[in-house]
Write an enzyme that holds these catalytic residues in place. Sequence first.
Site, PDB file in Angstrom:
ATOM      1  N   GLN A 100       0.796  -1.224   0.000  1.00  0.00           N
ATOM      2  CA  GLN A 100       0.000   0.000   0.000  1.00  0.00           C
ATOM      3  C   GLN A 100       0.835   1.284   0.000  1.00  0.00           C
ATOM      4  O   GLN A 100       0.264   2.376   0.033  1.00  0.00           O
ATOM      5  CB  GLN A 100      -0.937   0.009   1.215  1.00  0.00           C
ATOM      6  CG  GLN A 100      -2.013  -1.053   1.165  1.00  0.00           C
ATOM      7  CD  GLN A 100      -3.111  -0.781   2.159  1.00  0.00           C
ATOM      8  OE1 GLN A 100      -3.883   0.162   2.002  1.00  0.00           O
ATOM      9  NE2 GLN A 100      -3.177  -1.596   3.189  1.00  0.00           N
ATOM     10  N   PRO A 125      -0.242  -2.357  18.438  1.00  0.00           N
ATOM     11  CA  PRO A 125       0.523  -3.610  18.531  1.00  0.00           C
ATOM     12  C   PRO A 125      -0.333  -4.771  19.017  1.00  0.00           C
ATOM     13  O   PRO A 125      -1.306  -4.596  19.750  1.00  0.00           O
ATOM     14  CB  PRO A 125       1.624  -3.275  19.556  1.00  0.00           C
ATOM     15  CG  PRO A 125       1.041  -2.172  20.391  1.00  0.00           C
ATOM     16  CD  PRO A 125       0.160  -1.375  19.455  1.00  0.00           C
ATOM     17  N   ILE A 127      -2.321  -6.851  17.400  1.00  0.00           N
ATOM     18  CA  ILE A 127      -3.549  -7.247  16.707  1.00  0.00           C
ATOM     19  C   ILE A 127      -3.502  -6.755  15.267  1.00  0.00           C
ATOM     20  O   ILE A 127      -2.937  -5.692  14.975  1.00  0.00           O
ATOM     21  CB  ILE A 127      -4.801  -6.690  17.423  1.00  0.00           C
ATOM     22  CG1 ILE A 127      -6.073  -7.353  16.870  1.00  0.00           C
ATOM     23  CG2 ILE A 127      -4.883  -5.177  17.293  1.00  0.00           C
ATOM     24  CD1 ILE A 127      -7.278  -7.137  17.739  1.00  0.00           C
ATOM     25  N   ASP A 206     -11.186 -43.152 -16.902  1.00  0.00           N
ATOM     26  CA  ASP A 206     -12.010 -41.934 -16.889  1.00  0.00           C
ATOM     27  C   ASP A 206     -13.233 -42.136 -17.774  1.00  0.00           C
ATOM     28  O   ASP A 206     -13.387 -41.510 -18.823  1.00  0.00           O
ATOM     29  CB  ASP A 206     -11.166 -40.751 -17.369  1.00  0.00           C
ATOM     30  CG  ASP A 206     -11.933 -39.434 -17.335  1.00  0.00           C
ATOM     31  OD1 ASP A 206     -12.855 -39.313 -16.508  1.00  0.00           O
ATOM     32  OD2 ASP A 206     -11.602 -38.531 -18.135  1.00  0.00           O
TER      33      ASP A 206
END
Length: 435
Positions: A100, A125, A127, A206
């Site tokens: 960003q 801080p 989280i 298959d």
Amino acid sequence: MQRPIVYVGMSADLIHPGHINILSRAAELGDITIGLLTDAAIASYKRLPHMTYEQRKAVVENLKGVASVVPQRTLDYAENLRTVRPDFVVHGDDWQTGVQRHTRERVIEVLSEWGGKLVEIPYTPGISSTRLHSSVKEVGTTPNVRLSRLRRLLDSKDIVRILEVHNGLTGLIIENSKVTVDNQAREFDGMWSSSLTDSLARGKPDTEAVDVSSRLQMVNELFEVTTKPLVFDGDTGGKPEHFGFTVRSLERLGVSAVIVEDKEGLKRNSLFGTDVPQTQSSVEDFSERIRIGKRAQITDDFMVIARIESLILEKGMADAVHRAEAYVDAGADGIMIHSRQSDPAEIFEFCRYFDKLPRRVPLVVVPTSYSSVRESELADAGVNMVIYANHLMRAVYPQVTKVVQSILQHGRAHEAESMLASIKDALSIIPENAG
């Protein structure tokens, strides 16, 4: 006296104390306008949010101090900032580096046009949204949430990326694999349950030799350890009168879509083309099969996607386009166009015709034969979903064969060690092995 306008851009998928701290500080500066990132804006640089835009908006507009909420449709703030012309933009200082940082530079540049200011709040801080999302992922998901995710991805992303899976281990690999390209995280959006690789994993041909009930057992095991949406390879769908039951069973488990091909009789792999006998269904019969599937489903989120074999069977472009229009009219939620050519020219030609049809639904391709084509080229041509349909099984076979031959040749396993994961790495695939 009118209070200053404060703009705060947010995803707001999981609100935590860090968000509340930023909003509290922003409220001290003036009236808050939230630029709420749309699903598409978020999906452009990281995973799709758990909650839809409308759900997130309902949460954010009821937070203390928020005066208004406007959609922010891109990661770039410029368009919204020039419309709102805020006195302040408030953001956490964690965007000074990483993906960003360029967005931050752009915000400063645009604000300078009218003297606005960027106010950065120190990171809270202990989280973060990333940690919370990891915790949510560990808890798992529900059938309804998983089922609805594919439609949201198709609505939000330029192209949805799906990879073949044939057991719980390959599901875990898809679930946890991620790379960074141009400072943006890239991962697979979902999984493909292939009838080919399901059959090969059981040592069977298959030819629809593995019944639906057996395949659903694998899906159930897969869903115990993953959260991503699943697209199911339905082959021909079996007998028309049975297809509705298959749809109900898939939907009940939480499968997002079934892709069913317009062939009948003994199923043979499409990539054989005209080298083996294959019969294409009539437009009328296959359209009725689609209608049976759509009538059977309970939710609006489940998708019945029609797979067109005209190019594989050399029936021509006109036949493929005609079938696409008819299948959409019959209720198909998407169209898969298949090709066994080594270049994507006929796929791109189909895309041009498909875009001109009166009704447009998501378009799916499987670039097994034309593997040199890039996802960006497919997206530019109008493709909405790309399925890498058999690649994990094809990756396993040659490596396992080499290990088997090495042990036989040398009478011991030492020479094969360079081809193997360490015991530690093998155990770490499942975190619970560590105790």
